[in-house]
Scaffold this active site. Structure first.
Site, short mmCIF file in Angstrom:
data_model
loop_
_atom_site.label_atom_id
_atom_site.label_comp_id
_atom_site.label_asym_id
_atom_site.label_seq_id
_atom_site.Cartn_x
_atom_site.Cartn_y
_atom_site.Cartn_z
N TYR A 1 48.77 59.51 25.85
CA TYR A 1 49.22 58.31 26.57
C TYR A 1 50.66 58.47 27.04
O TYR A 1 50.98 58.27 28.22
CB TYR A 1 49.09 57.09 25.65
CG TYR A 1 49.52 55.79 26.32
CD1 TYR A 1 48.68 55.13 27.21
CD2 TYR A 1 50.76 55.23 26.04
CE1 TYR A 1 49.07 53.96 27.83
CE2 TYR A 1 51.16 54.05 26.66
CZ TYR A 1 50.32 53.41 27.54
OH TYR A 1 50.71 52.26 28.15
N LYS B 1 51.94 58.76 30.96
CA LYS B 1 52.82 57.75 31.56
C LYS B 1 54.14 58.38 32.00
O LYS B 1 54.73 57.98 33.02
CB LYS B 1 53.07 56.60 30.57
CG LYS B 1 51.88 55.68 30.39
CD LYS B 1 51.68 54.77 31.62
CE LYS B 1 50.61 53.72 31.39
NZ LYS B 1 50.39 52.86 32.56
#
Ligand code: ZN
Length: 657
Positions: free
Chosen positions: A554, A558
């Site tokens: 994640y 990002k």
């Protein structure tokens, strides 16, 4: 044309005004009779004043009400004697006439009475119905229209030559009615405008309207001018998204503000736009005066917006020599485009306006084709069209019009829009006047809102083909793309690197990074054509500046997205496209955070749920709405000079600061 009146329903109406509401709604339900506030009705009745005296009142449709949904409060009560006296004046300017109407009502909160109120007052019948029935307008707008009307109706109707709606028309009708009416008279035809019927009961007046319109339809059928075959000569190309965006950009430039544009590629629109004689039949002018205001003088044929604007300026100069002193030219942008490839494109400051234009013109196309079959369509002379377009009342309305919303005429696309931050972004953008396309994997997206300025599409952001199709549909629905909010993303359960599978890693990268890269790349040609410059907002994460253990995929996805946005800001600045990111943290009012999950996470940190939610420097709760409002503002003027920025929205985090 058949009556849809139900005896038991009209019998259930106990007062005059209830009956008036009932049959007005019946008229409003038939779009071939009444379109977008195009008709009006009235009833004359007594009303007690505070002194206990009976006063003769005209209850006439108020402006801003559509017959289809009208209620008692939609009728404005105006003193009848005063209206009848006004009708005897030699002249009265239209603004003064409206002033008289408004100052002689018996209910201060009533809407402004219809500008046709005096016309209703002078007709000596209790109930008066007025429509712009397509069939009647078709006949009056055909060659020899007046003779045809007399042939159809004989002495059942009084015939009035064309005069613009307002005081002069009311006065002319008052005179003509006295001269022409006889015991057989049940109605009045206004050439190039519409028809009135009247009677002693609501039912009588309504059924006479149906009967009169039916006679015009029968006449058209008998003359082989009723059935229309819409033949599409050539099936248009499918991918016209970029053409549409370019056309919309040019129209907006000529207008001086962003406009939405909705494409209609149905058989009727394509067939009409592709007709060999379209330059003749579509360039005569609108069918009735109230259409002039919505659709503008003439549709644009083809895509040369500058030539259209030039012709419009010349038309203004030719018809208003004292233009500078008395009138300001309206924007010279078309409201309707006919193109053999595109079909019909309807243009408006809002999606609702564009939808109204499209609906009106769908009726116009039928009227024009039928009148052509009858021998030729002829609308009003240009002078009369000009007078309607630059009518005192209409100009006054425009001047009074409130300031347009921040994003009026602009289009936004939001990913992951069915819930949470994505849905809040849809709300924030709609509230600022944008038309919004929301995409989501969840099928509930299609029914998120039933309103003309929202389009919900089921789409998988991981599919390049589906994303391209989304952009194409966005351009077809609204004309292009101005704002892109990249929100869709996944947050897999915590997993340390040594246990993280390659498949899981790739899946997170595919959704959080690859999909956004593809959408940015495909959206770029559209954003470049945004009338006010394109804007991209990235919903990032606190994990970019402050990653956490167990969130490798994640955080990496990002962070990569963040870097992609920065490069885009460098590459696209020259195209006037701004890209800014915001980094939310701990937004708990989304689908993933159920009560149980919240409780268990709070317990894990030894906090109450409330303390856990506000576990930041400002001790405040960050909601989806907070994030969405900031995302919308990043598309607005506050951030007009900012690109490549990153902004936390996390209540203050010591690791980020
Ligand atoms: Zn009218």
């Amino acid at each position: 044309m058949k009556s849809i009146l139900e005896t038991n329903e009209i019998v259930a109406c106990t007062s005059d005004i209830e009956q008036r509401v009932y049959t007005s709604r019946l008229l409003g339900r038939d779009k071939t009779l009444v379109l977008h506030g195009g008709g009006n009705t009235s009833v004359k009745a007594f009303q007690k004043n505070p002194f206990g005296e009976d006063e003769d009142i005209l209850f006439v449709k108020g402006s801003g009400w559509d017959l289809e949904k009208i209620a008692e409060e939609g009728f404005s009560p105006v003193r009848l004697d005063h209206l009848k006296r006004l009708a005897q004046l030699k002249t009265l300017s239209d603004p003064m006439m409206v002033n008289e109407l408004v100052t002689h009502m018996t209910r201060a909160s009533a809407p402004v009475p219809s500008v046709e109120a005096i016309l209703h007052a002078i007709l000596p019948y209790k109930f008066v119905d007025h429509t712009h029935a397509d069939a009647v307008v078709t006949v009056t707008n055909a060659v020899n229209g007046e003779a045809r009307i007399r042939e159809i109706y004989g002495d059942s109707v009084v015939v009035i030559p064309y005069v613009m709606p307002g005081f002069d028309l009311a006065r002319l009708c008052a005179e003509e009615f006295v001269q022409q009416a006889d015991p057989q008279t049940i109605g009045m035809v206004l050439l190039n405008h519409g028809i009135f019927s009247f009677g002693e009961t609501a039912r009588e007046s309504y059924e006479r309207m149906i009967d009169l319109v039916e006679r015009a339809e029968v006449y058209l059928k008998r003359n082989r001018a009723w059935d229309i075959e819409w033949n599409v000569a050539r099936i248009p190309e499918e991918n016209v998204g970029h053409d549409l965006a370019l056309l919309r950009k040019n129209i907006s430039a000529v207008a001086g503000f962003p406009m939405l544009m909705a494409r209609h590629a149905d058989a009727q629109s394509l067939s009409f736009a592709g007709r060999k004689d379209v330059a003749t039949i579509a360039q005569q002018g609108p069918a009735t005066p109230d259409h002039v205001i919505r659709t503008k003088r003439l549709p644009m044929l083809g895509r040369d917006v500058h030539a259209y604007a030039e012709a419009y300026r010349a038309y203004f100069a030719a018809h208003e020599p004292q233009a500078k002193e008395r009138k300001t030219m309206l924007d010279p942008a078309p409201r309707l485009v006919l193109d053999p490839q595109l079909g019909m494109c309807a243009v408006g400051r809002s999606a609702k306006d564009a939808a109204i234009v499209a609906e009106i013109y769908a009726h116009t196309m039928e009227i024009v084709v039928r009148a052509t079959a009858l021998g030729g369509y002829c609308a009003l002379p240009a002078r009369d069209i000009f007078d309607v377009e630059y009518w005192d009342l209409e100009q006054a309305k425009l001047k009074k019009g409130s300031k347009p919303a921040a994003f009026a005429g602009e289009v936004a696309l939001v990913t992951g829009a069915a819930s949470g931050i994505g849905k809040a972004c849809v709300d924030a953008l709609l509230a600022r006047g944008a038309a919004v396309v929301g995409i989501d994997l969840n099928p509930s997206i299609t029914s998120l809102y039933e309103r003309p300025d929202f389009l919900g599409l089921v789409s998988d952001v991981a599919s390049e083909e589906q994303l391209k199709a989304v952009l194409e549909r966005t351009a077809n629905a609204f004309g292009g793309l101005d704002m892109l909010v990249l929100n869709a993303g996944i947050f897999p359960g915590g997993c340390r690197i040594d246990a993280l599978g390659t498949g899981e890693w790739r899946k997170v990268m595919q959704v959080n990074l690859d999909a956004n890269f593809v959408l940015m790349r495909e959206a770029y040609p559209y954003l470049k054509l945004a009338p006010r410059g394109g804007r991209v907002v990235i919903i990032g994460s606190k994990n970019v500046p402050a990653p956490g253990p167990g969130a490798a995929a994640y955080s990496a996805s990002k962070a990569a997205l963040n870097q992609l946005a920065r490069v885009a800001a460098l590459e696209w600045g020259g195209d006037n496209i701004r890209i800014n990111s915001l980094h939310p943290n701990a937004v708990f009012d989304t689908g993933i955070w159920t009560e149980e999950v919240l409780a268990s996470r709070a317990k894990h940190y030894g906090l109450t749920v409330d303390a856990y939610k506000k576990n930041n420097l400002l001790k405040t709760e960050v909601t989806s709405r907070d994030v969405a409002e900031l995302a919308a503002e990043m598309c607005g003027v506050l951030f007009a000079k900012t690109t490549g920025a990153q902004l936390p929205v996390d209540g203050g985090n010591d690791r980020v600061i």
